[in-house]
Motif scaffolding. Structure first.
Motif, PDB file in Angstrom:
ATOM      1  N   TYR A 264       0.842  -1.210   0.000  1.00 36.55           N
ATOM      2  CA  TYR A 264       0.000   0.000   0.000  1.00 36.55           C
ATOM      3  C   TYR A 264       0.875   1.258   0.000  1.00 36.55           C
ATOM      4  O   TYR A 264       0.660   2.190  -0.777  1.00 36.55           O
ATOM      5  N   LEU A 265       1.894   1.252   0.869  1.00 32.58           N
ATOM      6  CA  LEU A 265       2.770   2.426   0.980  1.00 32.58           C
ATOM      7  C   LEU A 265       3.605   2.606  -0.286  1.00 32.58           C
ATOM      8  O   LEU A 265       3.841   3.730  -0.727  1.00 32.58           O
ATOM      9  N   ALA A 266       4.046   1.477  -0.861  1.00 33.54           N
ATOM     10  CA  ALA A 266       4.849   1.551  -2.088  1.00 33.54           C
ATOM     11  C   ALA A 266       4.000   2.140  -3.222  1.00 33.54           C
ATOM     12  O   ALA A 266       4.466   2.993  -3.981  1.00 33.54           O
ATOM     13  N   ARG A 267       2.757   1.679  -3.319  1.00 32.92           N
ATOM     14  CA  ARG A 267       1.852   2.213  -4.363  1.00 32.92           C
ATOM     15  C   ARG A 267       1.673   3.716  -4.191  1.00 32.92           C
ATOM     16  O   ARG A 267       1.691   4.469  -5.141  1.00 32.92           O
ATOM     17  N   LYS A 268       1.511   4.131  -2.940  1.00 27.95           N
ATOM     18  CA  LYS A 268       1.336   5.570  -2.652  1.00 27.95           C
ATOM     19  C   LYS A 268       2.533   6.383  -3.109  1.00 27.95           C
ATOM     20  O   LYS A 268       2.411   7.530  -3.505  1.00 27.95           O
ATOM     21  N   ARG A 269       3.718   5.774  -3.021  1.00 31.70           N
ATOM     22  CA  ARG A 269       4.949   6.445  -3.461  1.00 31.70           C
ATOM     23  C   ARG A 269       5.141   6.368  -4.970  1.00 31.70           C
ATOM     24  O   ARG A 269       6.125   6.875  -5.490  1.00 31.70           O
ATOM     25  N   GLY A 270       4.266   5.615  -5.643  1.00 36.30           N
ATOM     26  CA  GLY A 270       4.402   5.465  -7.093  1.00 36.30           C
ATOM     27  C   GLY A 270       5.462   4.452  -7.488  1.00 36.30           C
ATOM     28  O   GLY A 270       5.949   4.459  -8.627  1.00 36.30           O
ATOM     29  N   ILE A 271       5.837   3.583  -6.552  1.00 31.97           N
ATOM     30  CA  ILE A 271       6.844   2.553  -6.855  1.00 31.97           C
ATOM     31  C   ILE A 271       6.159   1.443  -7.661  1.00 31.97           C
ATOM     32  O   ILE A 271       5.067   0.988  -7.292  1.00 31.97           O
ATOM     33  N   ALA A 272       6.808   0.988  -8.740  1.00 27.04           N
ATOM     34  CA  ALA A 272       6.241  -0.122  -9.535  1.00 27.04           C
ATOM     35  C   ALA A 272       6.381  -1.414  -8.726  1.00 27.04           C
ATOM     36  O   ALA A 272       7.416  -1.636  -8.079  1.00 27.04           O
ATOM     37  N   ILE A 273       5.336  -2.238  -8.766  1.00 24.06           N
ATOM     38  CA  ILE A 273       5.316  -3.469  -7.961  1.00 24.06           C
ATOM     39  C   ILE A 273       5.103  -4.657  -8.879  1.00 24.06           C
ATOM     40  O   ILE A 273       4.247  -4.607  -9.762  1.00 24.06           O
ATOM     41  N   GLU A 274       5.859  -5.717  -8.656  1.00 19.39           N
ATOM     42  CA  GLU A 274       5.583  -6.981  -9.359  1.00 19.39           C
ATOM     43  C   GLU A 274       5.391  -8.071  -8.316  1.00 19.39           C
ATOM     44  O   GLU A 274       6.326  -8.399  -7.588  1.00 19.39           O
ATOM     45  N   GLU A 275       4.182  -8.606  -8.240  1.00 18.61           N
ATOM     46  CA  GLU A 275       3.904  -9.770  -7.388  1.00 18.61           C
ATOM     47  C   GLU A 275       3.896 -10.953  -8.328  1.00 18.61           C
ATOM     48  O   GLU A 275       2.975 -11.092  -9.141  1.00 18.61           O
ATOM     49  N   ARG A 276       4.917 -11.805  -8.227  1.00 18.21           N
ATOM     50  CA  ARG A 276       5.039 -12.875  -9.227  1.00 18.21           C
ATOM     51  C   ARG A 276       5.987 -13.945  -8.720  1.00 18.21           C
ATOM     52  O   ARG A 276       6.539 -13.823  -7.619  1.00 18.21           O
ATOM     53  N   ASP A 277       6.190 -14.980  -9.518  1.00 20.18           N
ATOM     54  CA  ASP A 277       7.207 -15.981  -9.194  1.00 20.18           C
ATOM     55  C   ASP A 277       8.581 -15.336  -9.326  1.00 20.18           C
ATOM     56  O   ASP A 277       8.853 -14.661 -10.328  1.00 20.18           O
ATOM     57  N   ILE A 278       9.413 -15.542  -8.327  1.00 16.81           N
ATOM     58  CA  ILE A 278      10.771 -14.969  -8.360  1.00 16.81           C
ATOM     59  C   ILE A 278      11.750 -16.118  -8.139  1.00 16.81           C
ATOM     60  O   ILE A 278      11.744 -16.761  -7.079  1.00 16.81           O
ATOM     61  N   SER A 279      12.571 -16.361  -9.135  1.00 14.18           N
ATOM     62  CA  SER A 279      13.491 -17.497  -9.004  1.00 14.18           C
ATOM     63  C   SER A 279      14.704 -17.088  -8.171  1.00 14.18           C
ATOM     64  O   SER A 279      15.141 -15.939  -8.211  1.00 14.18           O
ATOM     65  N   ILE A 280      15.240 -18.031  -7.424  1.00  7.59           N
ATOM     66  CA  ILE A 280      16.416 -17.740  -6.591  1.00  7.59           C
ATOM     67  C   ILE A 280      17.596 -17.340  -7.479  1.00  7.59           C
ATOM     68  O   ILE A 280      18.411 -16.496  -7.111  1.00  7.59           O
ATOM     69  N   HIS A 281      17.631 -17.914  -8.700  1.00  8.77           N
ATOM     70  CA  HIS A 281      18.739 -17.550  -9.604  1.00  8.77           C
ATOM     71  C   HIS A 281      18.601 -16.119 -10.119  1.00  8.77           C
ATOM     72  O   HIS A 281      19.586 -15.417 -10.297  1.00  8.77           O
ATOM     73  N   GLU A 282      17.355 -15.690 -10.313  1.00 12.40           N
ATOM     74  CA  GLU A 282      17.142 -14.286 -10.699  1.00 12.40           C
ATOM     75  C   GLU A 282      17.737 -13.367  -9.615  1.00 12.40           C
ATOM     76  O   GLU A 282      18.333 -12.329  -9.920  1.00 12.40           O
ATOM     77  N   ILE A 283      17.592 -13.780  -8.368  1.00 11.20           N
ATOM     78  CA  ILE A 283      18.080 -12.936  -7.262  1.00 11.20           C
ATOM     79  C   ILE A 283      19.597 -13.021  -7.130  1.00 11.20           C
ATOM     80  O   ILE A 283      20.279 -12.000  -7.055  1.00 11.20           O
ATOM     81  N   THR A 284      20.152 -14.245  -7.108  1.00 10.15           N
ATOM     82  CA  THR A 284      21.615 -14.339  -6.912  1.00 10.15           C
ATOM     83  C   THR A 284      22.349 -13.713  -8.107  1.00 10.15           C
ATOM     84  O   THR A 284      23.281 -12.935  -7.932  1.00 10.15           O
ATOM     85  N   GLU A 285      21.893 -14.033  -9.322  1.00  8.94           N
ATOM     86  CA  GLU A 285      22.555 -13.428 -10.495  1.00  8.94           C
ATOM     87  C   GLU A 285      22.314 -11.919 -10.530  1.00  8.94           C
ATOM     88  O   GLU A 285      23.201 -11.139 -10.876  1.00  8.94           O
ATOM     89  N   GLY A 286      21.105 -11.534 -10.113  1.00  7.01           N
ATOM     90  CA  GLY A 286      20.776 -10.099 -10.066  1.00  7.01           C
ATOM     91  C   GLY A 286      21.675  -9.356  -9.085  1.00  7.01           C
ATOM     92  O   GLY A 286      22.129  -8.242  -9.367  1.00  7.01           O
ATOM     93  N   ILE A 287      21.951  -9.976  -7.949  1.00  8.73           N
ATOM     94  CA  ILE A 287      22.842  -9.310  -6.970  1.00  8.73           C
ATOM     95  C   ILE A 287      24.252  -9.230  -7.577  1.00  8.73           C
ATOM     96  O   ILE A 287      24.903  -8.181  -7.552  1.00  8.73           O
ATOM     97  N   ALA A 288      24.684 -10.348  -8.176  1.00 10.25           N
ATOM     98  CA  ALA A 288      26.041 -10.385  -8.752  1.00 10.25           C
ATOM     99  C   ALA A 288      26.221  -9.305  -9.830  1.00 10.25           C
ATOM    100  O   ALA A 288      27.299  -8.725  -9.952  1.00 10.25           O
TER     101      ALA A 288
END
Ligand code: COI
Length: 351
Positions: A264-288
């Motif tokens: 709710y607060l993120a929407r109020k700030r106009g932050i784009a939100i994605e509620e979806r499947d998030i793979s652990i590799h998307e996160i580890t590679e994304g951090i790298a």
């Protein structure tokens, strides 16, 4: 129905609350609210001194786990206004958990009146600042003294309070659990039942052995998609400032009320939100590759908790310390509690 709630007064607290050195969940209210469900109805509704319970060793919750809880918070604003946060939503989730465990629903009027009375009696437990909170713990469990495996016919609902400071004392590292899983599709993942937490303890031990304070659960089929932390829902921030969080659609994770507040607060700030499947590799590679720049958890107890490191399959991924969005959402959360950001109807439950 209006409930007649007799109050048996407890003696005054012998020592004042040491707010600055307050451990989470160890100091309890002098009173607790009690309701019993027997022979098809709620009865013996009362407020009495907080005390150990006389229970049969045959109490069915102890054997077969028909037990659930909630966690919500109450606060006091500088102008002295006292309120509890999102009471109706916590009550709805309590009944969602109850339905999954074949336990009778708790009527809203009963829940609300017990809570209101208790909070009115225990006014000295309200923290002086919004950095602390009065944590409310409803616990609801089966009490038939019988070893047959079937839904109990009698239940106890207790509500008591514990004044709290931060749940985690410092930065948190997360251990990605690859062997065990928390919940499968069709399981009990969306229920706030005691057994879900018991089943997570072994992973917590492994996490600690790797210098981590929380586990990060993956889905039970692919061992790939992120579900939630052991004590919190999970959020990730892409460098384009999109906020990512696992979707509730699979029906395996807890529908966190703090998660919902942050969205709710993120929407109020106009932050784009994605509620979806998030793979652990998307996160580890994304951090790298510098694409995932923040990871944080959300929960009633922990509020917003930045994660500084993720341990996965023998390697650690460090997050930058800035955590701008987590910080901004936490500030907004506090502003909402102070009344500076407008909350939807019913979120601020005045006492
Ligand atoms: C809460 O965040 O309120 C919970 O119930 C989680 C528990 C680990 C303290």
């Amino acid at each position: 129905m209006l409930w007649n709630i007799p109050i048996q007064p407890a003696p005054p607290r012998s020592e004042p609350i040491a707010w600055e050195s307050l451990p989470f969940g160890r100091v309890f209210s002098q009173h607790m609210a009690v309701a019993e469900y027997k022979e098809g109805s709620w009865q013996q509704v009362r407020i009495e001194p907080f005390h150990p319970l006389p229970l049969s060793p045959g109490t069915s919750a102890l054997h077969y786990g028909q037990a659930l809880f909630e966690g919500l918070k109450a606060y006091q604003r500088p102008d002295g206004t006292r309120f509890a946060f999102r009471v109706e939503d916590h009550w709805k989730r309590l009944n969602h958990s109850a339905e999954r465990l074949v336990m009778p629903p708790v009527p809203y009027a009963l829940f609300a009146e017990l809570l209101h009375r208790l909070l009115t009696i225990e006014t000295d437990l309200f923290p002086p600042t919004l950095n602390h909170a009065l944590y409310i713990r409803p616990v609801y469990f089966a009490i038939d003294p019988w070893l047959g495996v079937r839904p109990s016919e009698s239940y106890l609902l207790l509500i008591y309070l514990t004044p709290v400071g931060p749940y985690y004392s410092g930065p948190v590292n997360a251990y990605v659990e690859t062997e065990m899983t928390r919940a499968a599709v069709g399981g009990t993942g969306t229920a706030k039942m005691a057994g879900n937490y018991a089943a997570a303890l072994l992973s917590g031990k492994k996490a600690q052995a790797h210098g981590c304070q929380v586990s990060l659960w993956l889905d039970a089929i692919h061992r790939e998609y992120i579900e939630e932390f052991s004590t919190m829902n999970a959020f990730f921030v892409h460098r384009n400032h999109t906020l990512l969080t696992p979707s509730l659609q699979r029906g395996t994770i807890l529908a966190g009320i703090t998660r919902d507040t942050l969205l709710y607060l993120a929407r109020k700030r106009g932050i784009a939100i994605e509620e979806r499947d998030i793979s652990i590799h998307e996160i580890t590679e994304g951090i790298a590759h510098g694409e995932i720049i923040e990871v944080f958890g959300s929960g009633t107890a922990a509020t917003v908790m930045p994660i500084q490191q993720i341990y996965y399959q023998g390697k650690s991924w460090e997050l930058p310390p800035t955590q701008e969005i987590a910080h901004a959402l936490l500030q907004d959360y506090k502003a909402l509690l102070r009344g500076e950001i407008l909350a939807p109807e019913n979120w601020i439950w005045k006492i």
